[in-house]
Design a protein around this motif. Structure first.
Motif, PDB file in Angstrom:
ATOM      1  N   TYR A  30       0.844  -1.200   0.000  1.00  0.00           N
ATOM      2  CA  TYR A  30       0.000   0.000   0.000  1.00  0.00           C
ATOM      3  C   TYR A  30       0.878   1.248   0.000  1.00  0.00           C
ATOM      4  O   TYR A  30       1.752   1.396   0.850  1.00  0.00           O
ATOM      5  N   ILE A  31       0.647   2.125  -0.957  1.00  0.00           N
ATOM      6  CA  ILE A  31       1.398   3.380  -1.006  1.00  0.00           C
ATOM      7  C   ILE A  31       0.437   4.551  -0.801  1.00  0.00           C
ATOM      8  O   ILE A  31      -0.423   4.825  -1.650  1.00  0.00           O
ATOM      9  N   ASP A  32       0.626   5.247   0.311  1.00  0.00           N
ATOM     10  CA  ASP A  32      -0.212   6.390   0.674  1.00  0.00           C
ATOM     11  C   ASP A  32       0.489   7.655   0.190  1.00  0.00           C
ATOM     12  O   ASP A  32       1.387   8.161   0.855  1.00  0.00           O
ATOM     13  N   THR A  33       0.090   8.150  -0.984  1.00  0.00           N
ATOM     14  CA  THR A  33       0.811   9.308  -1.540  1.00  0.00           C
ATOM     15  C   THR A  33       0.468  10.589  -0.778  1.00  0.00           C
ATOM     16  O   THR A  33       1.265  11.521  -0.743  1.00  0.00           O
ATOM     17  N   GLY A  34      -0.719  10.637  -0.158  1.00  0.00           N
ATOM     18  CA  GLY A  34      -1.086  11.816   0.625  1.00  0.00           C
ATOM     19  C   GLY A  34      -0.085  12.041   1.751  1.00  0.00           C
ATOM     20  O   GLY A  34       0.250  13.188   2.082  1.00  0.00           O
ATOM     21  N   ALA A  35       0.430  10.928   2.312  1.00  0.00           N
ATOM     22  CA  ALA A  35       1.407  11.036   3.405  1.00  0.00           C
ATOM     23  C   ALA A  35       2.668  11.761   2.931  1.00  0.00           C
ATOM     24  O   ALA A  35       3.315  12.472   3.703  1.00  0.00           O
ATOM     25  N   MET A  36       3.011  11.586   1.644  1.00  0.00           N
ATOM     26  CA  MET A  36       4.210  12.259   1.118  1.00  0.00           C
ATOM     27  C   MET A  36       3.985  13.776   1.048  1.00  0.00           C
ATOM     28  O   MET A  36       4.862  14.557   1.407  1.00  0.00           O
ATOM     29  N   TYR A  37       2.799  14.188   0.584  1.00  0.00           N
ATOM     30  CA  TYR A  37       2.493  15.629   0.537  1.00  0.00           C
ATOM     31  C   TYR A  37       2.408  16.184   1.955  1.00  0.00           C
ATOM     32  O   TYR A  37       2.812  17.313   2.222  1.00  0.00           O
ATOM     33  N   ARG A  38       1.874  15.376   2.864  1.00  0.00           N
ATOM     34  CA  ARG A  38       1.785  15.810   4.257  1.00  0.00           C
ATOM     35  C   ARG A  38       3.186  15.988   4.861  1.00  0.00           C
ATOM     36  O   ARG A  38       3.439  16.948   5.590  1.00  0.00           O
ATOM     37  N   ALA A  39       4.095  15.055   4.559  1.00  0.00           N
ATOM     38  CA  ALA A  39       5.461  15.151   5.104  1.00  0.00           C
ATOM     39  C   ALA A  39       6.152  16.413   4.579  1.00  0.00           C
ATOM     40  O   ALA A  39       6.858  17.100   5.330  1.00  0.00           O
ATOM     41  N   MET A  40       5.933  16.724   3.298  1.00  0.00           N
ATOM     42  CA  MET A  40       6.506  17.956   2.734  1.00  0.00           C
ATOM     43  C   MET A  40       5.959  19.164   3.501  1.00  0.00           C
ATOM     44  O   MET A  40       6.712  20.052   3.913  1.00  0.00           O
ATOM     45  N   ALA A  41       4.618  19.188   3.667  1.00  0.00           N
ATOM     46  CA  ALA A  41       3.977  20.313   4.357  1.00  0.00           C
ATOM     47  C   ALA A  41       4.532  20.451   5.775  1.00  0.00           C
ATOM     48  O   ALA A  41       4.822  21.552   6.240  1.00  0.00           O
ATOM     49  N   LEU A  87       2.897  12.275  13.257  1.00  0.00           N
ATOM     50  CA  LEU A  87       2.923  13.740  13.362  1.00  0.00           C
ATOM     51  C   LEU A  87       2.198  14.435  12.214  1.00  0.00           C
ATOM     52  O   LEU A  87       1.782  15.590  12.327  1.00  0.00           O
ATOM     53  N   ILE A  88       2.051  13.732  11.090  1.00  0.00           N
ATOM     54  CA  ILE A  88       1.467  14.376   9.899  1.00  0.00           C
ATOM     55  C   ILE A  88      -0.045  14.200   9.818  1.00  0.00           C
ATOM     56  O   ILE A  88      -0.663  14.604   8.842  1.00  0.00           O
ATOM     57  N   ARG A  89      -0.654  13.590  10.831  1.00  0.00           N
ATOM     58  CA  ARG A  89      -2.080  13.255  10.741  1.00  0.00           C
ATOM     59  C   ARG A  89      -3.018  14.342  11.249  1.00  0.00           C
ATOM     60  O   ARG A  89      -4.201  14.095  11.437  1.00  0.00           O
ATOM     61  N   THR A  90      -2.531  15.549  11.505  1.00  0.00           N
ATOM     62  CA  THR A  90      -3.424  16.589  12.024  1.00  0.00           C
ATOM     63  C   THR A  90      -4.142  17.294  10.869  1.00  0.00           C
ATOM     64  O   THR A  90      -3.697  17.258   9.719  1.00  0.00           O
ATOM     65  N   ALA A  91      -5.272  17.939  11.214  1.00  0.00           N
ATOM     66  CA  ALA A  91      -6.051  18.674  10.209  1.00  0.00           C
ATOM     67  C   ALA A  91      -5.211  19.809   9.617  1.00  0.00           C
ATOM     68  O   ALA A  91      -5.291  20.111   8.422  1.00  0.00           O
ATOM     69  N   GLU A  92      -4.369  20.414  10.468  1.00  0.00           N
ATOM     70  CA  GLU A  92      -3.547  21.539  10.006  1.00  0.00           C
ATOM     71  C   GLU A  92      -2.536  21.081   8.950  1.00  0.00           C
ATOM     72  O   GLU A  92      -2.327  21.746   7.939  1.00  0.00           O
ATOM     73  N   VAL A  93      -1.914  19.930   9.194  1.00  0.00           N
ATOM     74  CA  VAL A  93      -0.960  19.414   8.198  1.00  0.00           C
ATOM     75  C   VAL A  93      -1.716  19.063   6.909  1.00  0.00           C
ATOM     76  O   VAL A  93      -1.234  19.328   5.807  1.00  0.00           O
ATOM     77  N   GLY A  94      -2.927  18.517   7.045  1.00  0.00           N
ATOM     78  CA  GLY A  94      -3.737  18.187   5.868  1.00  0.00           C
ATOM     79  C   GLY A  94      -4.033  19.414   5.022  1.00  0.00           C
ATOM     80  O   GLY A  94      -3.909  19.394   3.789  1.00  0.00           O
ATOM     81  N   GLU A  95      -4.397  20.502   5.668  1.00  0.00           N
ATOM     82  CA  GLU A  95      -4.669  21.772   4.984  1.00  0.00           C
ATOM     83  C   GLU A  95      -3.438  22.238   4.220  1.00  0.00           C
ATOM     84  O   GLU A  95      -3.504  22.628   3.058  1.00  0.00           O
ATOM     85  N   ASN A  96      -2.286  22.216   4.921  1.00  0.00           N
ATOM     86  CA  ASN A  96      -1.044  22.689   4.306  1.00  0.00           C
ATOM     87  C   ASN A  96      -0.567  21.744   3.206  1.00  0.00           C
ATOM     88  O   ASN A  96       0.043  22.180   2.232  1.00  0.00           O
ATOM     89  N   ALA A  97      -0.883  20.451   3.355  1.00  0.00           N
ATOM     90  CA  ALA A  97      -0.534  19.486   2.303  1.00  0.00           C
ATOM     91  C   ALA A  97      -1.322  19.812   1.042  1.00  0.00           C
ATOM     92  O   ALA A  97      -0.805  19.750  -0.075  1.00  0.00           O
ATOM     93  N   SER A  98      -2.585  20.165   1.223  1.00  0.00           N
ATOM     94  CA  SER A  98      -3.429  20.519   0.084  1.00  0.00           C
ATOM     95  C   SER A  98      -2.834  21.742  -0.629  1.00  0.00           C
ATOM     96  O   SER A  98      -2.805  21.816  -1.853  1.00  0.00           O
ATOM     97  N   LYS A  99      -2.321  22.699   0.156  1.00  0.00           N
ATOM     98  CA  LYS A  99      -1.719  23.902  -0.440  1.00  0.00           C
ATOM     99  C   LYS A  99      -0.404  23.585  -1.154  1.00  0.00           C
ATOM    100  O   LYS A  99      -0.186  24.008  -2.289  1.00  0.00           O
TER     101      LYS A  99
END
Ligand code: DC
Length: 221
Positions: A30-41, A87-99
């Motif tokens: 399983y590859i969770d690509t959202g986690a990669m954007y979250r880690a960048m954020a 650490l990347i599972r917060t709503a704030e990191v999700g928002e910034n990952a989207s950006k």
């Protein structure tokens, strides 16, 4: 034989839950690509770098190393050798990952990494642009979705269960905004490609969704 499954869809449709269980059942990775954007954020947030400052974001690329590792079958994501999985599972990191994911150069960097991983192994990969950009030749493409109301209810329940404060109306608004941003950005927006099978999970159980997707693969007898 190599078989790749692409799962795209909006936030909260159940992609990661389904993709994880599907990979387990099929013996795929399983590859969770959202986690990669979250880690960048997460990197930029920690450094105090403004994610809207594209030049500053790009200037850091050489200082960012993202790796995926599997420990007892569970994906862990490392940012510069630090395990940032929880650490990347917060709503704030999700928002910034989207950006941060709206920046074309960021996507280019992460897409290359995703394609590299999928080249040699069977994967179930989830994200927003998997069928359209990352794995256009995937053997099975699923567009997993659910109504905004149902997705907001699920997020609300998750946060309450974690003991966090939650406001259903605010979560619904957050989801609408995230959908809009993910679907309307210039760089590989979330789209449902014509060949994808649309699965609306609003009124389906996890097992029903899994059964349905497995019936679409070529492994069923
Ligand atoms: O799936 P998620 O909530 O972990 O994703 C976080 C953000 O990352 C999401 O709002 C959009 C972005 N993303 C993306 O642009 N492309 C992907 N393949 C995966 C996620």
């Amino acid at each position: 034989m190599k078989y790749n499954i692409a799962i795209d869809g909006p936030a909260g449709a159940g992609k990661s839950t389904i993709a994880k269980k599907l990979a387990e059942k099929l013996g795929f990775v399983y590859i969770d690509t959202g986690a990669m954007y979250r880690a960048m954020a997460y990197y930029y947030m920690n450094k105090g770098i403004d994610i809207d400052d594209k030049e500053a974001v790009i200037a850091e690329f050489d200082n960012i190393n993202i790796e995926l590792k599997y420990i007892d079958g569970v994906q862990h994501i490392y940012l510069n050798k630090e395990d940032v999985s929880s650490l990347i599972r917060t709503a704030e990191v999700g928002e910034n990952a989207s950006k941060v994911s709206a920046i074309a150069e960021v996507r280019k960097k992460l897409v290359a990494l995703q394609q590299e991983i999928a080249r040699s192994i069977n994967v179930v990969m989830d994200g927003r642009d998997i069928a359209s950009v990352v794995l256009p030749d995937a053997d099975l493409k699923i567009y997993l979705t659910a109504s905004v109301e149902v997705r907001a209810q699920r997020r609300y329940k998750e946060r309450i269960e974690k003991g966090e404060d939650a406001d259903l109306a605010a979560i619904e608004e957050e989801i609408r905004q995230r959908d809009y941003r993910d679907m309307h950005r210039d760089a590989s927006p979330l789209v449902c490609v014509p060949e994808a099978v649309v699965v609306d999970t609003s009124y389906m159980s996890i097992d029903e969704v899994l059964e349905h997707i497995i019936s679409l693969t070529e492994f069923t007898e």
